[in-house]
Each structure stands twice: as C-alpha cells, then as structure tokens.
Design a protein around this motif. Structure first.
Motif: not given
Lengths: 178, 106
Positions: B63-64, B66-71, B74
């Motif tokens: 999850w972390r 994916q979150e970093e990738r999403r950020k 962005e």
C-alpha cells in the motif's frame, strides 16, 4: 439458556481421578493399563472441555468414556476374565493387606471372572451407586438389558462367593477373636 | 431370610467395590502429557499468527509503495502542467515581442 459453569480441568482431575481409575481397573483388572486409560480419558476430556455443560455432565461423560475405553482396551488385549487377577498379582504386586477385607478381596476376584457386560453393570451399580436407568444411559444400552445383567451378575457372583463363604466366616470370626 | 441375605451380600459388595485412590503421581504425569501436547498446538498457532502478521506487513508495504508511486505520478503531472503553463507564457511573450519588433520596423 446459557450456562454459567466454567470447567476447570485440574479440578475435574482432582475430583474424578479416583472414579475413572477405579472403573478402568475393575473393568480391565490391570493397574498399569487402568492408569493409561485414566490418562487417555482425561486428555480426551481436555479436548472436549468446551462442550461440558455442568459438573454433572462432566462426571457422566467421564464415566461413559472410562467404560468405553476400558471395553476397547479389553477387546484389544483379548484378556480372559479368569486371568485378570492372576495378572494383577503377578505383574503389579497388589497385596492382600492392601484390600479392604478378605471377603472384599474375594468379591473383587470373583467380579473379574464375570462376563464383561455383567461386570460393567455391577461396577456401575455398586462402585458408583448408579440406578439401572443411569447405568443404561452410561453404557448406552437398553434398560431391560441392564436390569438383566445386574440380576444375572449378582446371582452368579453370589453363587461363586457362597463356595468360599465358609472360609470367609472362619477368617472373619478369627479377626473378631471369636 | 433370603431377602436379608441378599441385602447383606449387596452391602458387602458395595463395600468391596469402594473407589480406590488413584495412583500417586497420576495427576502429575497427566499434566506433563497435557503440557507436552500443548506446544504442538502452540506451534500451529504461532505459525498462523506469523503468516497473518506477514500478510498484514506485506499488505502495508505494498500500500505504501502504491501510495508513493501515486504521489510521484501526481508530482510529475504537476511539473508537466507547470512546464506547459510556462511554455504557453513564453510563447505568448515571444509573440508579443515579435509583434512589437514588427511595429518598430514599420
């Protein structure tokens, strides 16, 4: 209705170890085997502890499983009834003076010579003081069959005991100093 | 007479068949066996707990990630937008300068 009773394994062992051991011993006639059976019965109780609904239920369950395990052990070992007490004296060294009285010892010896169903009924009746209905429930047998085993077993035991009665009376009179 | 004799016999039998005390040490040996069995089940419980914990930790790490990738995506998008805006502004400025130069030559 939810029950408040919480089974305590150690307490159940303390309360019923004598009963379970005595049943197994009188059914198998082998002290060592009886201890093994008693341990197995209690370990099985441990596995089913959550299903025990009350102290009375646990006691009934222990009696039933002790009798059933003893019968299984007898079938496995194919021990002949007449050899049971000979085996005890030879291998487990139970001395006469450890028994309650000469007649008591003789009755235990004679009990071991009875057919297994009669022995089971008599042990539950006279050791555990159960009614024929309770014995039927414990052995999962019809009431009429249990009553028949009790009647025949008692009659047979008494007939066998009568043979040694004169000797018993003599010993008892000696003990009383008559 | 017969009834009394039978009653007496039953009394003797009841006395003869009193419960015997369990062998000394039966409870101790039983409790040892019980304890010896318990680690086996504890191993399975621990194994199950370890697998569950590993699954939770793995899920959290994923999850972390994916979150970093999403950020990151962005941020990249924002930089591109900023570059596009800057490019647009520079183009406008160039066009104005070019128009201004033409006017000056005329």
């Amino acid at each position: 209705m939810a029950h408040d009773w919480q089974p305590d394994f150690e307490q159940l062992v303390d309360e019923h170890q004598s009963m379970v051991f005595s049943l197994a011993w009188r059914m198998t006639g082998d002290r060592g085997l009886a201890e093994e059976i008693a341990q197995d019965v209690f370990l099985e109780l441990d596995r089913h502890l959550g299903k025990m609904e009350s102290a009375a239920h646990a006691c009934f369950w222990l009696r039933r499983v002790a009798m059933s395990r003893s019968a299984d052990a007898l079938r496995r070992r194919r021990v002949r009834c007449t050899d049971l007490w000979v085996e005890i004296d030879e291998h487990h060294g139970i001395r006469m003076e450890e028994r309650s009285s000469p007649l008591g010892a003789r009755l235990e010896e004679l009990l071991a010579t009875l057919p297994e169903p009669q022995r089971a009924a008599l042990v539950l009746r006279y050791q555990e003081d159960l009614t024929p209905e309770e014995i039927a429930a414990t052995l999962e047998a019809p009431l009429a069959t249990v009553k028949s085993h009790l009647q025949r077993g008692l009659k047979l035991l008494r007939a066998k005991a009568a043979d040694g009665l004169k000797e018993y009376v003599r010993v008892k009179e000696q003990a009383r100093g008559i | 007479m017969e009834f009394e004799a039978m009653e007496e016999f039953e009394r003797e039998l009841r006395q003869a068949l009193e419960r015997r005390p369990a062998p000394p040490g039966l409870k101790r040996r039983l409790m040892e066996k019980r304890r010896a069995r318990q680690p086996h089940s504890t191993v399975w419980l621990r194994l199950a707990a370890s697998i569950a914990l590993a699954a939770v930790l793995g899920g959290a790490a994923e999850w972390r990630h994916q979150e970093e990738r999403r950020k990151g995506e962005e941020a990249r998008r924002q930089v591109l937008t900023a570059l596009r805006i800057t490019n647009h502004a520079l183009n406008q400025m160039n066009a104005q300068l070019a128009a201004h130069s033409r006017n000056a030559q005329e």
